[in-house]
Structure formats: C-alpha cells, structure tokens
Design an enzyme around this catalytic site. Sequence first.
Site, PDB file in Angstrom:
ATOM      1  CE  LYS A 144       7.316  -7.132   5.707  1.00 30.87           C
ATOM      2  NZ  LYS A 144       8.538  -7.592   5.099  1.00 30.87           N
TER       3      LYS A 144
ATOM      4  CE1 TYR B  45      14.103   0.014   5.005  1.00 29.24           C
ATOM      5  CE2 TYR B  45      12.398  -1.679   4.976  1.00 29.24           C
ATOM      6  CZ  TYR B  45      13.277  -0.845   4.301  1.00 29.24           C
ATOM      7  OH  TYR B  45      13.320  -0.875   2.922  1.00 29.24           O
TER       8      TYR B  45
ATOM      9  CG  ASP C  68       5.583   0.401   9.394  1.00 24.55           C
ATOM     10  OD1 ASP C  68       4.806  -0.437   8.904  1.00 24.55           O
ATOM     11  OD2 ASP C  68       6.698   0.677   8.904  1.00 24.55           O
TER      12      ASP C  68
HETATM   13  C1  LIG Z   1       7.855  -2.363   9.327  1.00 26.53           C
HETATM   14  C2  LIG Z   1       8.066  -2.234   7.860  1.00 26.53           C
HETATM   15  N1  LIG Z   1       7.618  -1.146   7.214  1.00 26.53           N
HETATM   16  C3  LIG Z   1       7.765  -0.986   5.897  1.00 26.53           C
HETATM   17  C4  LIG Z   1       8.410  -1.949   5.141  1.00 26.53           C
HETATM   18  C5  LIG Z   1       8.558  -1.761   3.666  1.00 26.53           C
HETATM   19  O1  LIG Z   1       7.760  -2.670   2.986  1.00 26.53           O
HETATM   20  P1  LIG Z   1       8.093  -3.072   1.472  1.00 26.53           P
HETATM   21  O2  LIG Z   1       9.352  -3.855   1.499  1.00 26.53           O
HETATM   22  O3  LIG Z   1       6.896  -3.877   1.036  1.00 26.53           O
HETATM   23  O4  LIG Z   1       8.214  -1.810   0.706  1.00 26.53           O
HETATM   24  C6  LIG Z   1       8.891  -3.097   5.761  1.00 26.53           C
HETATM   25  C7  LIG Z   1       9.595  -4.122   4.985  1.00 26.53           C
HETATM   26  O5  LIG Z   1      10.109  -5.090   5.487  1.00 26.53           O
HETATM   27  C8  LIG Z   1       8.717  -3.249   7.152  1.00 26.53           C
HETATM   28  O6  LIG Z   1       9.166  -4.314   7.809  1.00 26.53           O
END
Ligand SMILES: Cc1ncc(COP(=O)(O)O)c(C=O)c1O
Length: 430
Positions: A267, A144, A239
């Site tokens: 985060k 994700y 990511d």
């Molecule tokens: C690996 C990863 N990338 C991107 C995101 C998206 O982040 P946000 O919820 O701050 O938009 C998340 C959210 O949990 C994530 O776990």
Amino acid sequence: MNTEKSRQLFEEAKKYIPGGVNSPVRAFKSVGGDPLFIKRGLGSNIYDVDENAFIDYVGSWGPHIFGHNPSFIKEALLSAIENGTSFGAPTELEAKVAKLITELIPSVEMVRMVNSGTEATMSAVRVARGFTRKEKIIKFEGCYHGHADFFLIKAGSGALTLGVPTSPGVTKGNAVDTLIADFNNIDSVKQLIRTNRNEIAAVIIEAIVGNMGVVKANDYFIKQLRDLCDEEKIVLIIDEVMTGFRVAKGGAQEILDVKADLCTFGKIIGGGLPVGAFGGKKEIMEMVSPSGPVYQAGTLSGNPLAMSAGYSALSYIKDHPNLYKELEEKSAYLEEGIKENLKLLNKKLTINRVGSMLTLFFTEEEVIDFRSAVKSDTKLYGKYFHEMLERGIYLPPAQFEAFFISTAHSKEDLDKTIKANYEALGEILK
Ligand SMILES: Cc1ncc(COP(=O)(O)O)c(C=O)c1O
C-alpha cells in the site's frame, strides 16, 4: 444520483471479467447495489464516470495517505517514465527505498521488494519456514494476509480440530499446516504451541487489524506473543501491509512497542502503485536467494515507476514527521463528531480507531476479536453505506474494513461527513 454510465460499464465488464471486477470487495456485494466506476481522484475527492463527486474514505484501501494524486508523487512518476518503464536489472532507487524503510522501521535491517501485499506475506512465511526448518504457521481468525492458499484457512468447529479451507481450490494439505488462534487470546496460541511442539515456523499477525474492521492487539497479548515466539524459536511476522506508515511512522510496531522478526509492507510504500515488501532481521533475510537458499523472485520487482512513487511517498513521510499528528487530529475530530451524533440520536454503536484507520461497527458491544466483530449488523451497515453515498461520502463497501483518513481531508470535508453521518444514522436507526 445518476449512475447510468457506471451501470453500463459494469454490465460490459461482467462479460469479460469474473463478477465485473478485479478484486471482489469492489463489487459492492456485501452492501448491495452496483459498484461505481471511478474516473479520477484529486485530494480527498473521487469522481465517478457520471461525474458524481464523493469525499473518499477508501483511499484505494489505504495507500493514499496524502489523498489522491499528490503533485510530488505525480512529478516523480512523470520524471521516472522518461527513462523507461522496466529493465529487469538493478536500478539505483531500489537500494534507496530499502534503506529508507530500514531507517524508518527499527526492526528492519534488510528488505526485499515484491509487487503486492500477498507476495510479501507469502514470501515472508517461506523465508520463516526456510530459516527455522519447520513447516506449520499460526494465524489469527479474522486477520487477512492476502490470498495465498495457506492463508485461506479458517478454524474448524472445535478448538482442536483442523482448520478448513475458506475457498474451493485450496487443498486440505494447506489446512494441515495453518493453525488458527483467537486474536487477543494468548491462551489459544499457547494451546496450539503445546499441541504442535517444535513444528511451528511462524506466527503471522496484523497487530493492529484492519481486516475485521479496526481491532488493536492489547498490550498484554502482544508482549506475551513476542515472548512466546522468543522462547519457542518461532519467527514473529507482523503484517504491516495496511498499518505500515499508516497508523504511525513506525507502523503498528511503534504503537504497540514491539519488534517483529519479519514484517511485511504494501500500500503506502508504493505511493499508489503495485508494490509490496518484506524485511526484518539480517540473519533471517540473508536466507533469501541469491544470498541464501530460499527461492524468491519477480520479473517486475523493484520496478522503476513503483520505486519512484514509493521513494517520494516515504521521503515525504521521513521529512514531515508532523504528518501523523495532523492525521490524528483529523481522525479524532471525525470520531468525536460521530460519537456526538450517536449521543444526539440516543443510539449506541461501537467505534474503534487507531490513528487514521477507523471502523464504525454496527453493534453495541465492544469489538476485540473476530467473534465480537461478527456480531455487527452487516445489513444495517449496507443501508448506512448507501445513505452516505447519496450524501456524497464514499465509505468502504463492507462492514469489516477501515475508513482511511488522509492529510487531504479538510475540516470542511470532515464537517460534511459528520453531518451526513447524523442524517444517515437518523434515517436507518429510526
Ligand atoms: C494486512 C494485509 N495483508 C496483506 C494484504 C494483501 O495485499 P494485496 O492486496 O496487495 O495482495 C492486505 C490487503 O488488503 C492486507 O490488508
């Protein structure tokens, strides 16, 4: 457990907010029941509006590596707010945070701050496309990267068929440019590269996945992926929104000994405030406006409050390298406790853990990719979740997520969790 106030607040919220929540997983849909409305958090605990206390393993989905409301972040925020909340002009702390990130993450030479993980990944892909002047990207099934349209694509039914949108509102056009590979399967990547020669701008990956539950890339796969991207002049985006400063000081890249061309954060770098960032090689990052032609902007990007919380979180990490040893010990203790319980109950479930991220999969089989993850019995996880909640333990309200352990979790907290785990599993695996 009395949850009357939560129930009333949920009914009220549903009148004005779709589904009563501002992010779907909070609604408890995949475990059943109504969500609890949280009033405050301190250390390892959260308290709901009915004053029920829980040991929390969600930690706002990862940011709270020091537990809730640590005094040093609170003090930094209180002091920052004295000067105002936002100026839309440069402030000193922005470069200090960016510098800290470059010091802590070897692959990062320059950084751009944004407001969420989604913005970070979305922007990183745009920069990779601008840099390579190619359009397609490869992502992995089960990873994700936030909710930008071109990430909400899943594999079609055959290996070579086009991807399909996972949400109404995402156009077929988006699906054309997003190719889906299998995690930990380098041949699936090679095949996509072969059939889309010189068209792929970027490969984006959660090198240690949190979003199908915890699944780590194996060494062979990640090294091959790095080599392939070099050979084919594809930008490798790792990511690290979840894993950055979580699984190790240098994130998944440190654990897997790999360097991304671009990587994304969120985060922890915001200390609990809404922050994201993307960064990487100078030559690529200099494509970003105003130094380069790839447009990227944000009214509240680098916001002073968010930067002060982030700066204190990252400074603390820099000054306390033993933090990760402590997290490893605590998390291993929890893992061992759960394994011991399973032995005593004569049951088999799969536990994947990397540092302070852990998933208890309700399947007996090894979980190495999306296909093996979805063999988990999600209904049983829902029952487990509620049994744990009854015993004062707040776990992620969905099977395919990670438990997050913080430095604030005490041995007493972990022992209480292990005891609750024994009782809960005994109850549901009869
Ligand atoms: C690996 C990863 N990338 C991107 C995101 C998206 O982040 P946000 O919820 O701050 O938009 C998340 C959210 O949990 C994530 O776990």
